[in-house]
Each structure stands twice: as structure tokens, then as C-alpha cells.
Design a protein around this motif. Structure first.
Motif, PDB file in Angstrom:
ATOM      1  N   UNK A  49       9.723 -57.887 -25.635  1.00  0.00           N
ATOM      2  CA  UNK A  49      10.761 -57.903 -26.739  1.00  0.00           C
ATOM      3  C   UNK A  49      11.080 -56.546 -27.339  1.00  0.00           C
ATOM      4  N   UNK A  50      10.100 -55.654 -27.391  1.00  0.00           N
ATOM      5  CA  UNK A  50      10.086 -54.342 -27.951  1.00  0.00           C
ATOM      6  C   UNK A  50      11.511 -53.650 -27.538  1.00  0.00           C
ATOM      7  N   UNK A  51      11.658 -53.525 -26.378  1.00  0.00           N
ATOM      8  CA  UNK A  51      13.124 -53.024 -25.873  1.00  0.00           C
ATOM      9  C   UNK A  51      14.325 -53.702 -26.474  1.00  0.00           C
ATOM     10  N   UNK A  52      14.080 -54.956 -26.554  1.00  0.00           N
ATOM     11  CA  UNK A  52      15.425 -55.573 -26.830  1.00  0.00           C
ATOM     12  C   UNK A  52      15.768 -55.719 -28.393  1.00  0.00           C
ATOM     13  N   UNK A  53      14.638 -55.341 -29.356  1.00  0.00           N
ATOM     14  CA  UNK A  53      14.949 -54.986 -30.567  1.00  0.00           C
ATOM     15  C   UNK A  53      15.932 -53.988 -31.145  1.00  0.00           C
ATOM     16  N   UNK A  54      16.720 -54.246 -31.867  1.00  0.00           N
ATOM     17  CA  UNK A  54      17.438 -53.167 -32.593  1.00  0.00           C
ATOM     18  C   UNK A  54      16.934 -52.801 -33.870  1.00  0.00           C
ATOM     19  N   UNK A  55      16.384 -51.704 -34.052  1.00  0.00           N
ATOM     20  CA  UNK A  55      15.520 -51.032 -35.156  1.00  0.00           C
ATOM     21  C   UNK A  55      16.187 -49.956 -36.018  1.00  0.00           C
ATOM     22  N   UNK A  56      17.538 -50.215 -35.783  1.00  0.00           N
ATOM     23  CA  UNK A  56      18.445 -49.375 -36.711  1.00  0.00           C
ATOM     24  C   UNK A  56      18.508 -49.633 -38.041  1.00  0.00           C
ATOM     25  N   UNK A  57      18.865 -48.741 -39.162  1.00  0.00           N
ATOM     26  CA  UNK A  57      18.871 -49.170 -40.504  1.00  0.00           C
ATOM     27  C   UNK A  57      19.845 -50.277 -40.678  1.00  0.00           C
ATOM     28  N   UNK A  58      21.154 -50.181 -40.037  1.00  0.00           N
ATOM     29  CA  UNK A  58      22.132 -51.115 -40.413  1.00  0.00           C
ATOM     30  C   UNK A  58      21.569 -52.490 -39.847  1.00  0.00           C
ATOM     31  N   UNK A  59      20.945 -52.738 -38.829  1.00  0.00           N
ATOM     32  CA  UNK A  59      20.462 -53.837 -38.334  1.00  0.00           C
ATOM     33  C   UNK A  59      19.377 -54.625 -39.073  1.00  0.00           C
ATOM     34  N   UNK A  60      18.583 -53.766 -39.617  1.00  0.00           N
ATOM     35  CA  UNK A  60      17.307 -54.583 -40.205  1.00  0.00           C
ATOM     36  C   UNK A  60      17.544 -54.424 -41.705  1.00  0.00           C
TER      37      UNK A  60
END
Length: 160
Positions: A49-60
Motif C-alpha cells: 500500500x505504500x506506493x499507492x498512498x498520496x503523501x502530498x500536503x494537499x492530500x493529507x
């Protein structure tokens, strides 16, 4: 009461109570079931799942309600970030306000965050946008044009 009736009554009582010796607690059994549903899967199951997560500021910190709330609570803890946090909340209120209330909310935002003498003045806002907004607030659709793509860097290298 006959012997058979007593056995049935006792069996029903014991099953309702949970056990014969009174050690079992039905509430505890329910809690165990509830906790078993809350267990997270093993880390090896989640590695993909690590590759599928969006860890950008806007997303989080903008799109996800929990991340947004946690980030705003973090901003509230430091005095230097209280102004930007309140500005963010006031802009959200402005966006969701009815048309008749927008002019008063825009004036409040101009007074609180764009005047250099204000308590929560935000010096990171572009000066030309502030002067343009202060000169003709009625012609501007938003009091501050804060786009998620713009990045504002605070002293502790926290990007917004």
C-alpha cells in the motif's frame, strides 16, 4: 416443579449468566470481539500500500478531515502559526458563507490579517495581492487567493 423443569431453568440461568462458575463475563466477550475487529493487519500485508498512498500536503492536510484537523491543531500550538491557522479557518468560513455575509467576512479578514498593525498579520502574503485586495475588495472574488499549489515556508521549514 419437577426435576426436568429445574434443570431447564438452571441451564437457562447459567447460559444467560455466561458460565457455571461465574467467571465469564458477556461484556468482556463482546469487548474481545470488538477489539479483534479493530486489529490492524500485519505489516507485510500493508507494504504494498505504500506506493499507492498520496503523501502530498494537499492530500493529507487539506482533503483528509483528520489530517486537516491535526495540522490545524499543530498550528494552534505555536504563536507564530496562529495567524495563518486562523486565516485558513476564516477563508473556509468565507467560502461557505451566504452572499449577504461575504462582504462583512471579507472586511474582517482584511482587518485581521492584512493590515500590518493587526494582531494576526500574515507577513508571508504577497504584498501586491494585499494592496490590490485592500484597494478594491468588492472586485476580488476571494479576500486572499490561497491556492493549494502555492507553498508558504515557515521558520521551521514547514511548507503550506
Amino acid at each position: 416443579m419437577e426435576l426436568g423443569d429445574k434443570v431447564v431453568a438452571n441451564s437457562a440461568y447459567i447460559s444467560a449468566r455466561g458460565s457455571f462458575d461465574g467467571t465469564a463475563n458477556p461484556a468482556a466477550n463482546r469487548d474481545k470481539k470488538f477489539h479483534s475487529r479493530l486489529k490492524l493487519p500485519h505489516i507485510t500485508v500493508c507494504e504494498g500500500l505504500r506506493e499507492t498512498l498520496d503523501l502530498q500536503f494537499k492530500s493529507i492536510c487539506v482533503e483528509q478531515p483528520i489530517g486537516k484537523r491535526l495540522f490545524q491543531e499543530y498550528l494552534e500550538t505555536a504563536n507564530e502559526y496562529k495567524g495563518p491557522c486562523r486565516l485558513w479557518k476564516d477563508i473556509e468560513e468565507y467560502d461557505t458563507a451566504e452572499d449577504k455575509d461575504r462582504t462583512s467576512k471579507a472586511a474582517k479578514i482584511l482587518q485581521r490579517y492584512m493590515e500590518p498593525s493587526a494582531k494576526y498579520f500574515c507577513p508571508f502574503l504577497p504584498e501586491n495581492d494585499i494592496t490590490k485586495t485592500c484597494e478594491s475588495p468588492a472586485s476580488v472574488s476571494k479576500p486572499v487567493d490561497c491556492k493549494p499549489d502555492n507553498q508558504i515556508t515557515f521558520n521551521n521549514n514547514i511548507n503550506i
